[in-house]
Design a protein around this motif. Structure first.
Motif, mmCIF file in Angstrom:
data_model
loop_
_atom_site.group_PDB
_atom_site.id
_atom_site.type_symbol
_atom_site.label_atom_id
_atom_site.label_comp_id
_atom_site.label_asym_id
_atom_site.label_seq_id
_atom_site.Cartn_x
_atom_site.Cartn_y
_atom_site.Cartn_z
ATOM 1 N N ARG A 377 0.820 -1.211 0.000
ATOM 2 C CA ARG A 377 0.000 0.000 0.000
ATOM 3 C C ARG A 377 0.856 1.264 0.000
ATOM 4 O O ARG A 377 0.388 2.335 -0.390
ATOM 5 C CB ARG A 377 -0.936 0.026 1.216
ATOM 6 N N LEU A 378 2.105 1.151 0.429
ATOM 7 C CA LEU A 378 2.982 2.322 0.507
ATOM 8 C C LEU A 378 3.697 2.534 -0.818
ATOM 9 O O LEU A 378 4.923 2.516 -0.914
ATOM 10 C CB LEU A 378 3.977 2.158 1.653
ATOM 11 N N ASN A 379 2.906 2.733 -1.857
ATOM 12 C CA ASN A 379 3.431 2.884 -3.207
ATOM 13 C C ASN A 379 2.678 4.028 -3.882
ATOM 14 O O ASN A 379 1.743 3.810 -4.639
ATOM 15 C CB ASN A 379 3.242 1.570 -3.983
ATOM 16 N N PRO A 380 3.058 5.279 -3.577
ATOM 17 C CA PRO A 380 2.286 6.414 -4.078
ATOM 18 C C PRO A 380 2.191 6.475 -5.592
ATOM 19 O O PRO A 380 1.169 6.904 -6.135
ATOM 20 C CB PRO A 380 3.032 7.630 -3.511
ATOM 21 N N PHE A 381 3.238 6.035 -6.290
ATOM 22 C CA PHE A 381 3.192 6.082 -7.755
ATOM 23 C C PHE A 381 2.114 5.155 -8.297
ATOM 24 O O PHE A 381 1.365 5.524 -9.217
ATOM 25 C CB PHE A 381 4.555 5.706 -8.323
#
Length: 455
Positions: A377-381
């Motif tokens: 989930r920590l994948n802003p792209f």
């Protein structure tokens, strides 16, 4: 009044120097790469097991910083600077560093570090009050003396505690290396390198009275560890040849990605046709907009290992970022399939599908990107790309939720709160996405409250 103002400035700088050590790592400093993360995981796994920590709870995070350093900062995360990987000569040296940092985690040093920092700040604040009182009474020299004495007491208490931590953690790291069956040769050679750096920089045992050091002297550490490690049964164990080969390749890859192309081509000249050299040059040529040269290096890598997902990712990245997304799809699709939709590779594949500007690719892009954020989930792209897909098909509430996910990770909390609230208003009540929108809103609101309370 001038002495008082300078005292305030001096004290503020002292407080800041203590506080900086416990600040969270900024998201923009983190350098993410699927291959590097897999290597660091495999290097650390036996050490984590030996430390009796839960493997799934420990993260090894790469920081985009050229200095030689590693640290822990809250939770169970070890942060390693790219400069340390560049400086290391073999995988055993990096494993020695990881073992040392795991010792900080198992000993709870981060929590104790914060406690000692608060104590040191308390001493400094007291000296500030005494100094200001003296300055207001007209005794400028006495004021500065009080402040300097307070600062010296604070730093002495703080750094003495930190040196004791480091010495104890060296021994813990040695135990974890032993438990994992990994030779401590790498730990010793790395500390030898630090000692050489210390000598070249002109430090001496008497610098700053001998106690203004955050670590024990490297020579002392080497002597203590040598006696322990050379008697360990694992001392004579050979290095893991497969891990070493992967490490050298990743080391070259990171060099090519981070260094100026001119420096990379000097370090890895065209006469060197090894895999690491081709890897470094591919990134150097790509950064220098020499597309065909970069593709030639990528194709040479794939000729020797056609199913290597990271070589496939490299070729796809060159094509995508050179404005040829349709040509990038085959390589990125295969890389995603081989890695079972690794979040970073799948995120790039989803981006390529969208970049073709063919709406027929949007359904596949959505599936790929949803799989990516489900695993990480920590994948802003990836969230941004997923939002693009949702917006293109008119699903504005889910596009807003994807934006909120991206914004909260990049610390844009006001925007994240607005996006999450807008998403919640448009999503089916009680649905998983509706619940998630509430969670993101709560996270953003809590962050804003922490920022407000800290002012």
């Amino acid at each position: 009044m001038r002495p008082t103002r300078s005292l305030f400035a001096f004290a503020a700088a002292t407080l800041a120097s203590l506080a900086l050590a416990v600040q969270p790592v900024a998201a923009q400093q983190i350098l993410r790469d699927a291959e590097t993360e897999a290597l660091l995981h495999d290097m650390a796994e036996p050490l984590i097991e030996a430390s009796e920590l839960e493997p799934g709870n420990v993260e090894i995070v790469l920081i985009n910083d050229p200095s030689i350093n590693a640290f822990v900062a809250g939770g169970q995360a070890v942060y390693i600077h790219a400069g340390l990987l560049n400086a290391a000569e073999n995988v055993g040296e990096v494993q020695g560093v990881i073992a040392h940092e795991l010792g900080h985690i198992t000993a709870g040093h981060v929590t104790r570090f914060e406690e000692r920092t608060r104590q040191a700040q308390g001493i400094t604040i007291l000296s500030l009050l005494l100094g200001v009182g003296a300055a207001l009474a007209g005794a400028g020299d006495a004021a500065m003396g009080a402040l300097l004495a307070g600062q010296q007491a604070a730093m002495g208490s703080f750094l003495s505690f930190n040196r004791n931590q480091e010495a104890a953690t060296d021994l813990a790291g040695a135990r974890y290396l032993s438990g994992a069956g990994i030779s401590g040769r790498g730990m010793l050679t790395f500390f030898n390198r630090l000692r050489d750096l210390e000598i070249r920089r002109g430090y001496s045992r008497l610098d700053d009275g001998g106690y203004l050091r955050t670590h024990p002297l490297p020579g002392d550490r080497i002597q203590t560890l040598r006696l322990l490690l050379e008697e360990d049964p694992a001392w004579g164990n050979p290095d893991d040849a497969a891990l070493q080969a992967r490490f050298v390749a990743v080391q070259a890859k990171l060099y090519g990605y981070l260094a100026e192309p001119r420096r990379t081509l000097q370090q890895y000249p065209t006469s060197d046709t090894s895999t690491p050299a081709r890897y470094a040059r591919a990134y150097a040529y790509h950064k220098d907009a020499q597309v065909e040269a970069a593709l030639a290096e990528a194709d040479a890598l794939l000729a020797g290992d056609p199913d290597n997902p990271y070589f496939l990712e490299l070729k796809g990245q060159i094509l995508l970022e050179s404005g040829r997304p349709e040509e990038a799809l085959a390589s990125l699709r295969k890389a995603s399939e081989i890695t079972r939709n690794h979040p970073l590779i799948a995120g790039m594949f989803g981006h390529a599908l969208i970049a073709t500007e063919d709406e027929a690719n949007h359904a596949e892009a959505e599936n790929v990107l949803r799989a990516a954020v489900a695993r990480d989930r920590l994948n802003p792209f990836a969230w941004y790309q997923l939002g693009v897909v949702y917006a293109a098909r008119g699903d504005i509430p889910r596009a807003r939720l994807a934006s909120a996910e991206q914004q909260v990770m990049t610390r844009r909390y006001p925007e994240a709160l607005r996006s999450a609230q807008a998403a919640e208003a448009g999503l089916p009540v009680g649905s998983p996405d509706w619940i998630r929108a509430q969670d993101v809103a709560l996270e953003a609101r809590a962050a804003l409250e922490r920022i407000r309370d800290s002012r």
